[in-house]
Every structure is written in C-alpha cells, then in structure tokens.
Design a protein around this motif. Structure first.
Motif, PDB file in Angstrom:
ATOM      1  N   ARG A 146       0.845  -1.197   0.000  1.00 45.68           N
ATOM      2  CA  ARG A 146       0.000   0.000   0.000  1.00 45.68           C
ATOM      3  C   ARG A 146       0.883   1.251   0.000  1.00 45.68           C
ATOM      4  N   PRO A 147       0.623   2.213  -0.887  1.00 47.13           N
ATOM      5  CA  PRO A 147       1.432   3.430  -0.917  1.00 47.13           C
ATOM      6  C   PRO A 147       1.322   4.218   0.393  1.00 47.13           C
ATOM      7  N   VAL A 148       2.436   4.757   0.855  1.00 41.51           N
ATOM      8  CA  VAL A 148       2.440   5.572   2.068  1.00 41.51           C
ATOM      9  C   VAL A 148       3.239   6.844   1.821  1.00 41.51           C
ATOM     10  N   ASP A 149       3.025   7.837   2.675  1.00 41.37           N
ATOM     11  CA  ASP A 149       3.838   9.050   2.665  1.00 41.37           C
ATOM     12  C   ASP A 149       5.128   8.784   3.449  1.00 41.37           C
ATOM     13  N   VAL A 150       6.245   9.257   2.920  1.00 45.87           N
ATOM     14  CA  VAL A 150       7.551   8.957   3.504  1.00 45.87           C
ATOM     15  C   VAL A 150       8.297  10.249   3.822  1.00 45.87           C
ATOM     16  N   LEU A 151       8.864  10.311   5.031  1.00 50.49           N
ATOM     17  CA  LEU A 151       9.745  11.404   5.431  1.00 50.49           C
ATOM     18  C   LEU A 151      11.180  10.908   5.370  1.00 50.49           C
ATOM     19  N   ILE A 152      12.035  11.641   4.640  1.00 51.18           N
ATOM     20  CA  ILE A 152      13.456  11.314   4.575  1.00 51.18           C
ATOM     21  C   ILE A 152      14.217  12.299   5.462  1.00 51.18           C
ATOM     22  N   ILE A 153      15.086  11.773   6.310  1.00 51.28           N
ATOM     23  CA  ILE A 153      15.941  12.614   7.158  1.00 51.28           C
ATOM     24  C   ILE A 153      17.372  12.362   6.720  1.00 51.28           C
ATOM     25  N   GLU A 154      17.927  13.273   5.932  1.00 46.34           N
ATOM     26  CA  GLU A 154      19.247  13.079   5.317  1.00 46.34           C
ATOM     27  C   GLU A 154      19.806  14.436   4.914  1.00 46.34           C
ATOM     28  N   ALA A 182      15.385  18.935  14.434  1.00 47.00           N
ATOM     29  CA  ALA A 182      14.279  19.872  14.666  1.00 47.00           C
ATOM     30  C   ALA A 182      13.368  19.958  13.450  1.00 47.00           C
ATOM     31  N   GLU A 183      13.971  20.017  12.270  1.00 47.66           N
ATOM     32  CA  GLU A 183      13.179  20.093  11.045  1.00 47.66           C
ATOM     33  C   GLU A 183      12.362  18.813  10.853  1.00 47.66           C
ATOM     34  N   ALA A 184      12.963  17.676  11.163  1.00 48.87           N
ATOM     35  CA  ALA A 184      12.263  16.405  11.027  1.00 48.87           C
ATOM     36  C   ALA A 184      11.042  16.359  11.941  1.00 48.87           C
ATOM     37  N   GLN A 185      11.201  16.823  13.170  1.00 45.99           N
ATOM     38  CA  GLN A 185      10.083  16.822  14.119  1.00 45.99           C
ATOM     39  C   GLN A 185       8.942  17.705  13.620  1.00 45.99           C
ATOM     40  N   THR A 186       9.300  18.874  13.073  1.00 45.83           N
ATOM     41  CA  THR A 186       8.284  19.799  12.567  1.00 45.83           C
ATOM     42  C   THR A 186       7.520  19.193  11.392  1.00 45.83           C
ATOM     43  N   ILE A 187       8.239  18.633  10.427  1.00 48.08           N
ATOM     44  CA  ILE A 187       7.588  18.039   9.257  1.00 48.08           C
ATOM     45  C   ILE A 187       6.683  16.886   9.675  1.00 48.08           C
ATOM     46  N   PHE A 188       7.181  16.043  10.572  1.00 48.00           N
ATOM     47  CA  PHE A 188       6.384  14.895  10.994  1.00 48.00           C
ATOM     48  C   PHE A 188       5.109  15.332  11.695  1.00 48.00           C
ATOM     49  N   ALA A 189       5.210  16.336  12.576  1.00 52.19           N
ATOM     50  CA  ALA A 189       4.047  16.792  13.336  1.00 52.19           C
ATOM     51  C   ALA A 189       2.957  17.318  12.418  1.00 52.19           C
ATOM     52  N   SER A 198      15.900   7.451   7.920  1.00 52.38           N
ATOM     53  CA  SER A 198      16.726   8.416   8.640  1.00 52.38           C
ATOM     54  C   SER A 198      18.205   8.084   8.632  1.00 52.38           C
ATOM     55  N   ASP A 199      19.016   9.088   8.285  1.00 51.11           N
ATOM     56  CA  ASP A 199      20.463   9.013   8.462  1.00 51.11           C
ATOM     57  C   ASP A 199      20.762   9.146   9.960  1.00 51.11           C
ATOM     58  N   MET A 200      22.001   8.880  10.348  1.00 51.09           N
ATOM     59  CA  MET A 200      22.359   8.998  11.762  1.00 51.09           C
ATOM     60  C   MET A 200      22.989  10.350  12.095  1.00 51.09           C
ATOM     61  N   GLN A 201      23.906  10.848  11.256  1.00 54.57           N
ATOM     62  CA  GLN A 201      24.589  12.108  11.528  1.00 54.57           C
ATOM     63  C   GLN A 201      24.023  13.190  10.629  1.00 54.57           C
ATOM     64  N   LEU A 202      23.514  14.273  11.235  1.00 53.19           N
ATOM     65  CA  LEU A 202      22.826  15.308  10.471  1.00 53.19           C
ATOM     66  C   LEU A 202      23.619  16.615  10.420  1.00 53.19           C
ATOM     67  N   ALA A 203      23.137  17.548   9.613  1.00 55.06           N
ATOM     68  CA  ALA A 203      23.902  18.738   9.226  1.00 55.06           C
ATOM     69  C   ALA A 203      24.327  19.602  10.403  1.00 55.06           C
ATOM     70  N   ASP A 204      23.448  19.792  11.382  1.00 54.25           N
ATOM     71  CA  ASP A 204      23.758  20.719  12.470  1.00 54.25           C
ATOM     72  C   ASP A 204      24.401  20.031  13.667  1.00 54.25           C
ATOM     73  N   SER A 207      21.492  14.231  15.708  1.00 53.18           N
ATOM     74  CA  SER A 207      21.542  12.857  15.227  1.00 53.18           C
ATOM     75  C   SER A 207      20.174  12.381  14.759  1.00 53.18           C
ATOM     76  N   GLY A 208      20.204  11.412  13.831  1.00 55.76           N
ATOM     77  CA  GLY A 208      18.960  10.819  13.388  1.00 55.76           C
ATOM     78  C   GLY A 208      18.244  10.112  14.525  1.00 55.76           C
ATOM     79  N   ALA A 209      19.021   9.555  15.456  1.00 60.39           N
ATOM     80  CA  ALA A 209      18.410   8.880  16.608  1.00 60.39           C
ATOM     81  C   ALA A 209      17.602   9.869  17.435  1.00 60.39           C
ATOM     82  N   ASP A 210      18.144  11.081  17.637  1.00 60.24           N
ATOM     83  CA  ASP A 210      17.405  12.117  18.375  1.00 60.24           C
ATOM     84  C   ASP A 210      16.143  12.509  17.615  1.00 60.24           C
ATOM     85  N   ALA A 211      16.278  12.639  16.291  1.00 64.21           N
ATOM     86  CA  ALA A 211      15.121  12.996  15.470  1.00 64.21           C
ATOM     87  C   ALA A 211      14.025  11.951  15.598  1.00 64.21           C
TER      88      ALA A 211
END
Length: 270
Positions: A146-154, A182-189, A198-204, A207-211
């Motif tokens: 079934r098609p789903v909406d996907v959030l990429i954290i990278e 922070a951006e991932a949390q906002t988009i998901f909400a 989700s990647d593990m190490q992010l730009a700022d 971590s992806g784990a925190d996200a």
C-alpha cells in the motif's frame, strides 16, 4: 571460522563468529519486525548450539551455516521453547504467527544481506532454482504494498535525492526531506508520514536517533535507519533499530527494507 561476505559493494575480510553476529541480528530483526524479538532468537540459536553438536558445527561452518542454523531455530518454534530459552518465548510468541513467507525471507537474504541465490537456497533448504523463483515472487509482491507518505531525514543532497527516487519508484510519496532533528520533528508533526528513512549524523550536529526519538513521542511510525556504520547499531544493546541499511546501499536493498518495515509497522524498541 572463516567468513568472506560481500556486503553493500564492499568486501568484508575473513573474521570470526563475533564479526558475523551483527549481520545476523540485522536479518533477525528484519524478519521478526522488532529488535527484542530478533535478538532473542539469535541468543536462542547460540544457546541451542551449546546443547546440539550438529547445530554448533553448522554455526562454525561459516556465515551460511550460521544463518541456516538461525532459520531452523526460528521457524521451528518448539526448538526455542524446548531448550528453555525464556527470553525467546517471551519476546517472540506473538511474532511466530507472523513468520514472513519464504519469498520474503529469500528476498531479505539476497537483497538485504547480500547472499547469492545459491547461498539463499542453502540457508532456506531449497534448490538454487527454487530460491531464484522465491526472490522473483517477492519482488513481484512488492508492487502490492500500500502506498504511504515517507519522510526522509538526510543532510547529503545527492543521497537524499537518490532515496527520493527509490521511494517514488516503489510507489510511495516523499512528503519532505529534513536535514536536522528539529526540522524532522516539525515536518512529521504537520504531515504525519507512514514511514521514516533516517540518516544517523545530520547537518547541524544533531543525530537521526534524536530525530526519531522526538518523532516517536508524537506518533508511532516504522523507521529505517541508514548509516555508514551499521555494526555500531547492531550490538544487541537497547534501544537499537529493527530496520537498518548500510551505506553505500543498493536500490534493491532499500526497497526490500521498506516493504518489510511496512509489513510489520515496527519501530525502534523502547
């Protein structure tokens, strides 16, 4: 014990059982849908081998033997319970009823764990021709997801773009790409996707784990982690992800992981 395995395009040098266990944990988590269940059956397999010389010899024969021994213990539920593996019984009783089909197991062995078709057949106890048919059947079944909406954290643009193409080719919709926790949390909400990559190490420096932790406090969603160092998240400690892909990755690997994550709707164990 000699283990020579090609994984995600890189050649892995010979090693011992300890070197192969992280990848067995990855497969075990993928086929059961949870870290706790997968790790418990890996433990049960090793415990069973201490009482069964034939099983121990199989495990010591190499990576194919190790995965074959795991498959025997996992798919024969009485084996785990009879050997008194209490953790096995507690963690996997509800999962036994959802044992993925042979085609799905074959797909994960071939495309997530990079075993050849012949090795896949050996692990599952079928011929090479039957194993090839099983993989092709599973590939055909992916189109039924079934098609789903996907959030990429990278935070790497080229990798994010590549993942977007894979997701779209699999029939799903990318609703956003976050580069920070922070951006991932906002988009998901706001958009509430049905899957997160989700990647593990992010730009700022986040971590992806925190996200993912912040996302799971908002709502339950299956998560696939993508990292250059998968073995660091396959130690058997908790919490660790149920679904994990190493970098560099193949398109087929990502598609197989997406299908399996959606099959269980699982996430990082708490």
């Amino acid at each position: 014990m000699t283990l020579i395995t090609e994984r995600a395009g890189s050649f892995r040098k010979p090693g011992d059982l300890a070197a192969s266990l992280p990848y067995l944990r990855r497969y075990a988590r993928s086929v059961t849908g949870r870290q706790a269940s997968g790790d418990a059956i890996v433990r049960a397999t090793l415990e069973a081998s201490l009482q069964d010389p034939a099983l121990l010899a199989e495990i010591n024969s190499g990576s194919v033997g190790l995965f074959r021994a795991f498959t025997k213990v996992w798919t024969t539920s009485d084996a785990g319970f009879a050997r008194g593996a209490e953790s096995f019984a507690a963690e996997t009783a509800s999962q036994i009823a959802r044992v993925p089909s042979f085609p799905r197991q074959a797909l994960l062995l071939n495309q997530l764990e990079d075993f050849s078709i012949a090795q896949t057949g050996e692990i599952l106890g079928v011929s090479e021709e039957e194993a090839a048919d099983l993989v092709q059947q599973a590939i055909a079944d992916l189109a039924l997801d079934r098609p789903v909406d996907v959030l990429i954290i990278e935070d790497e643009t080229l990798i994010a773009s590549h993942l977007e193409d894979i997701v779209a080719d699999a029939g799903h919709r990318v609703i956003g790409n976050a580069t920070t926790a922070a951006e991932a949390q906002t988009i998901f909400a706001v958009k509430r996707p049905g899957l997160v990559l989700s990647d593990m190490q992010l730009a700022d420096g986040s971590s992806g784990a925190d996200a993912v932790d912040s996302i799971l406090r908002i709502g339950d969603v299956p998560v696939i982690f993508i990292t250059a160092f998968p073995e660091l998240l396959l130690t058997g400690e908790r919490p660790e992800p149920a679904f994990l892909i190493g970098k560099p990755f193949r398109d087929e690997t990502v598609r197989a992981a997406i299908s399996q994550a959606l099959f269980f709707g699982s996430h990082v164990d708490k």
